[in-house]
Design a protein around this motif. Structure first.
Motif, PDB file in Angstrom:
ATOM      1  N   ARG A  73      -5.317 -10.325   0.988  1.00  0.00           N
ATOM      2  CA  ARG A  73      -5.426  -9.359  -0.119  1.00  0.00           C
ATOM      3  C   ARG A  73      -6.305  -8.167   0.228  1.00  0.00           C
ATOM      4  NH1 ARG A  73      -8.392 -12.370  -5.060  1.00  0.00           N
ATOM      5  NH2 ARG A  73      -6.705 -13.857  -4.684  1.00  0.00           N
ATOM      6  N   PHE A  74      -7.382  -8.406   0.978  1.00  0.00           N
ATOM      7  CA  PHE A  74      -8.303  -7.318   1.284  1.00  0.00           C
ATOM      8  C   PHE A  74      -7.726  -6.372   2.338  1.00  0.00           C
ATOM      9  CE2 PHE A  74     -11.183 -10.708  -0.289  1.00  0.00           C
ATOM     10  CZ  PHE A  74     -11.661 -10.025  -1.401  1.00  0.00           C
ATOM     11  N   GLN A  75      -6.881  -6.885   3.220  1.00  0.00           N
ATOM     12  CA  GLN A  75      -6.190  -6.022   4.175  1.00  0.00           C
ATOM     13  C   GLN A  75      -5.123  -5.195   3.464  1.00  0.00           C
ATOM     14  OE1 GLN A  75      -4.990  -9.196   6.855  1.00  0.00           O
ATOM     15  NE2 GLN A  75      -6.460  -8.517   8.384  1.00  0.00           N
ATOM     16  N   GLY A  76      -4.377  -5.830   2.545  1.00  0.00           N
ATOM     17  CA  GLY A  76      -3.394  -5.098   1.765  1.00  0.00           C
ATOM     18  C   GLY A  76      -4.039  -4.008   0.932  1.00  0.00           C
ATOM     19  N   LEU A  77      -5.174  -4.345   0.327  1.00  0.00           N
ATOM     20  CA  LEU A  77      -5.916  -3.372  -0.460  1.00  0.00           C
ATOM     21  C   LEU A  77      -6.353  -2.192   0.406  1.00  0.00           C
ATOM     22  CD1 LEU A  77      -7.327  -2.571  -3.141  1.00  0.00           C
ATOM     23  CD2 LEU A  77      -9.329  -3.864  -2.322  1.00  0.00           C
ATOM     24  N   ALA A  78      -6.802  -2.479   1.622  1.00  0.00           N
ATOM     25  CA  ALA A  78      -7.258  -1.416   2.525  1.00  0.00           C
ATOM     26  C   ALA A  78      -6.143  -0.413   2.791  1.00  0.00           C
ATOM     27  CB  ALA A  78      -7.754  -2.026   3.839  1.00  0.00           C
ATOM     28  N   GLN A  79      -4.938  -0.907   3.045  1.00  0.00           N
ATOM     29  CA  GLN A  79      -3.816   0.000   3.314  1.00  0.00           C
ATOM     30  C   GLN A  79      -3.483   0.854   2.103  1.00  0.00           C
ATOM     31  OE1 GLN A  79      -0.380  -1.023   5.605  1.00  0.00           O
ATOM     32  NE2 GLN A  79      -1.196  -3.017   6.120  1.00  0.00           N
ATOM     33  N   VAL A  80      -3.456   0.236   0.934  1.00  0.00           N
ATOM     34  CA  VAL A  80      -3.113   0.977  -0.276  1.00  0.00           C
ATOM     35  C   VAL A  80      -4.201   1.994  -0.623  1.00  0.00           C
ATOM     36  CG1 VAL A  80      -2.664   0.781  -2.745  1.00  0.00           C
ATOM     37  CG2 VAL A  80      -1.641  -0.866  -1.163  1.00  0.00           C
ATOM     38  N   LEU A  81      -5.460   1.610  -0.502  1.00  0.00           N
ATOM     39  CA  LEU A  81      -6.560   2.546  -0.799  1.00  0.00           C
ATOM     40  C   LEU A  81      -6.544   3.735   0.158  1.00  0.00           C
ATOM     41  CD1 LEU A  81      -9.599   0.221  -1.609  1.00  0.00           C
ATOM     42  CD2 LEU A  81      -8.232   1.573  -3.218  1.00  0.00           C
ATOM     43  N   ARG A  82      -6.220   3.483   1.418  1.00  0.00           N
ATOM     44  CA  ARG A  82      -6.131   4.593   2.377  1.00  0.00           C
ATOM     45  C   ARG A  82      -5.061   5.591   1.935  1.00  0.00           C
ATOM     46  NH1 ARG A  82      -5.277   1.874   6.697  1.00  0.00           N
ATOM     47  NH2 ARG A  82      -7.343   1.906   7.662  1.00  0.00           N
ATOM     48  N   ASN A  83      -3.919   5.066   1.498  1.00  0.00           N
ATOM     49  CA  ASN A  83      -2.830   5.921   1.031  1.00  0.00           C
ATOM     50  C   ASN A  83      -3.232   6.695  -0.226  1.00  0.00           C
ATOM     51  OD1 ASN A  83      -0.285   6.565  -0.574  1.00  0.00           O
ATOM     52  ND2 ASN A  83       0.638   5.821   1.315  1.00  0.00           N
ATOM     53  N   ILE A  84      -3.904   6.010  -1.136  1.00  0.00           N
ATOM     54  CA  ILE A  84      -4.372   6.663  -2.367  1.00  0.00           C
ATOM     55  C   ILE A  84      -5.349   7.786  -2.031  1.00  0.00           C
ATOM     56  CG2 ILE A  84      -5.786   6.311  -4.434  1.00  0.00           C
ATOM     57  CD1 ILE A  84      -4.561   3.469  -4.591  1.00  0.00           C
ATOM     58  N   HIS A  85      -6.258   7.514  -1.101  1.00  0.00           N
ATOM     59  CA  HIS A  85      -7.260   8.505  -0.696  1.00  0.00           C
ATOM     60  C   HIS A  85      -6.592   9.736  -0.094  1.00  0.00           C
ATOM     61  CE1 HIS A  85     -11.248   9.843   0.566  1.00  0.00           C
ATOM     62  NE2 HIS A  85     -10.737  10.124   1.757  1.00  0.00           N
ATOM     63  N   GLU A  86      -5.525   9.520   0.673  1.00  0.00           N
ATOM     64  CA  GLU A  86      -4.844  10.620   1.356  1.00  0.00           C
ATOM     65  C   GLU A  86      -3.894  11.388   0.439  1.00  0.00           C
ATOM     66  OE1 GLU A  86      -2.942   8.686   4.608  1.00  0.00           O
ATOM     67  OE2 GLU A  86      -4.787   8.444   5.777  1.00  0.00           O
ATOM     68  N   ASN A  87      -3.320  10.702  -0.561  1.00  0.00           N
ATOM     69  CA  ASN A  87      -2.227  11.309  -1.318  1.00  0.00           C
ATOM     70  C   ASN A  87      -2.470  11.479  -2.819  1.00  0.00           C
ATOM     71  OD1 ASN A  87      -0.138  11.487   0.868  1.00  0.00           O
ATOM     72  ND2 ASN A  87      -0.500   9.285   0.926  1.00  0.00           N
ATOM     73  N   TYR A  88      -3.508  10.831  -3.362  1.00  0.00           N
ATOM     74  CA  TYR A  88      -3.700  10.895  -4.812  1.00  0.00           C
ATOM     75  C   TYR A  88      -5.094  11.376  -5.216  1.00  0.00           C
ATOM     76  CZ  TYR A  88       0.712   8.343  -5.019  1.00  0.00           C
ATOM     77  OH  TYR A  88       2.026   7.985  -4.883  1.00  0.00           O
ATOM     78  N   THR A  89      -6.105  10.641  -4.827  1.00  0.00           N
ATOM     79  CA  THR A  89      -7.455  11.002  -5.266  1.00  0.00           C
ATOM     80  C   THR A  89      -8.484  10.399  -4.309  1.00  0.00           C
ATOM     81  OG1 THR A  89      -8.966  10.979  -7.165  1.00  0.00           O
ATOM     82  CG2 THR A  89      -7.719   8.966  -6.760  1.00  0.00           C
ATOM     83  N   ASN A  90      -9.675  10.954  -4.301  1.00  0.00           N
ATOM     84  CA  ASN A  90     -10.739  10.479  -3.417  1.00  0.00           C
ATOM     85  C   ASN A  90     -11.160   9.048  -3.762  1.00  0.00           C
ATOM     86  OD1 ASN A  90     -13.022  10.885  -1.475  1.00  0.00           O
ATOM     87  ND2 ASN A  90     -14.210  10.554  -3.340  1.00  0.00           N
ATOM     88  N   VAL A  91     -11.298   8.212  -2.736  1.00  0.00           N
ATOM     89  CA  VAL A  91     -11.791   6.845  -2.916  1.00  0.00           C
ATOM     90  C   VAL A  91     -13.182   6.785  -2.292  1.00  0.00           C
ATOM     91  CG1 VAL A  91     -11.443   4.407  -2.421  1.00  0.00           C
ATOM     92  CG2 VAL A  91      -9.461   5.891  -2.883  1.00  0.00           C
ATOM     93  N   GLU A  92     -14.189   6.793  -3.127  1.00  0.00           N
ATOM     94  CA  GLU A  92     -15.569   6.821  -2.653  1.00  0.00           C
ATOM     95  C   GLU A  92     -15.911   5.557  -1.870  1.00  0.00           C
ATOM     96  OE1 GLU A  92     -20.112   7.350  -4.472  1.00  0.00           O
ATOM     97  OE2 GLU A  92     -18.356   7.306  -5.811  1.00  0.00           O
ATOM     98  N   GLY A  93     -16.567   5.737  -0.715  1.00  0.00           N
ATOM     99  CA  GLY A  93     -17.006   4.603   0.093  1.00  0.00           C
ATOM    100  C   GLY A  93     -15.914   3.930   0.899  1.00  0.00           C
ATOM    101  N   LEU A  94     -14.748   4.566   0.982  1.00  0.00           N
ATOM    102  CA  LEU A  94     -13.593   3.919   1.616  1.00  0.00           C
ATOM    103  C   LEU A  94     -13.845   3.532   3.071  1.00  0.00           C
ATOM    104  CD1 LEU A  94     -10.629   3.020   1.528  1.00  0.00           C
ATOM    105  CD2 LEU A  94      -9.985   5.372   2.125  1.00  0.00           C
ATOM    106  N   GLU A  95     -14.438   4.413   3.849  1.00  0.00           N
ATOM    107  CA  GLU A  95     -14.610   4.152   5.284  1.00  0.00           C
ATOM    108  C   GLU A  95     -15.399   2.873   5.540  1.00  0.00           C
ATOM    109  OE1 GLU A  95     -13.161   5.517   7.890  1.00  0.00           O
ATOM    110  OE2 GLU A  95     -12.012   6.670   6.420  1.00  0.00           O
TER     111      GLU A  95
END
Length: 283
Positions: free
Chosen positions: A71-93
């Motif tokens: 689940r945490f790997q799946g979340l990482a991929q989706v959050l990366r996409n959200i950060h790039e295409n929708y809105t900033n995800v604070e603390g993502l890196e």
């Protein structure tokens, strides 16, 4: 069903390892579409993008090479996409570094990492995971049944081999589902996300004394195949949306497995069917 690999002992020459979600249990759609995706929208306050995010979650976690990922790997991929295409995800890196490097991808491990770093994305991911668990607990058991043919296959497997559940899912949830449908009786051990990555689980099981060509990993996701190949053991696929047919064909494959004719051309054909089913290019 044991939960500590240290208590597990080899009793047969053969070992069959089986994934749970989307493999034995018909849980992938209900968990991802009713729990994982919606909880992500809630935790990151993404209501304005709800439909797009739910579709993105489904694409990444059900219909791609990432199917069946922790689940945490799946979340990482989706959050990366959200950060790039929708809105900033604070603390993502910081969260991505943890998801890529941690030996144990679980709530406990993530909580420890958050306490060390105070990373806001880790905190949200932890809250999301706990909310997912609560959400899944509220899904009726009759919405998460085993696939047709799975129980008969488990019974048959148990006649010839030690049987271990090897899953990237939450231990408590898997334990409950297998107990409710009385499938735990056909297994010897549960290795879950709390135990470690699937590859490491398989290698630890090999240390019990099994020959590599006497170990078969059954799974529905590319990660199951990758774990089997990394550990040097055999692989049998449960094809997405062809699960009943896959379990009905298992008896033939079990015969090849126990007679020593699974490795080679027979397994190659099975892997090709698996990759074509998920539209994965053979590397």
């Amino acid at each position: 069903m044991k939960e500590d690999v240290k208590e597990f002992r080899k009793t047969r020459d053969y070992l069959i390892c089986i994934d749970s979600d989307g493999c034995v249990m018909d849980t992938m759609d209900v968990k991802h579409m009713r729990c994982f995706g919606p909880c992500l929208v809630y935790e990151w306050d993404l209501g304005e993008y709800r439909d797009e995010i739910i579709r993105l979650w489904r694409k990444v976690n059900l219909l791609s090479a990432s199917r069946g990922a922790n689940r945490f790997q799946g979340l990482a991929q989706v959050l990366r996409n959200i950060h790039e295409n929708y809105t900033n995800v604070e603390g993502l890196e910081g969260y991505l570094r943890w998801a890529e490097s941690s030996q144990e991808l679980s709530d406990k491990s993530l909580e420890a990492a958050y306490e060390k770093t105070d990373n806001i994305c880790m905190k949200k991911a932890l809250d999301w995971s706990r909310l997912v668990n609560q959400s899944m607990a509220m899904v009726s058991d009759n919405k998460k049944p085993p696939f047709d043919g799975a129980e008969n296959a488990l019974k048959l497997a148990r006649e010839y081999a030690d049987v271990v559940i090897v899953t990237a899912a939450n231990r408590q949830e898997i334990n409950k589902e297998w107990e409710v449908f009385e499938l735990a009786q056909y297994t010897d051990l549960l290795m879950s996300q709390e135990t470690g990555r699937k590859e490491e689980c398989l290698k630890e099981l090999l240390e019990k004394g099994y020959e590599k060509n006497h170990v078969l990993m059954i799974g529905d996701a590319p990660g199951d195949l990758e774990a089997a190949q990394a550990a040097g053991v055999l692989f049998y696929p449960i094809l997405a949306y062809q699960e009943r047919e896959s379990w009905e064909k298992f008896s033939q494959s079990l015969k090849h497995f126990t007679e020593g004719t699974y490795e080679g051309e027979f397994q190659k054909e099975k892997i090709q069917e698996f990759q074509e089913n998920l539209h994965i290019e053979n590397k």
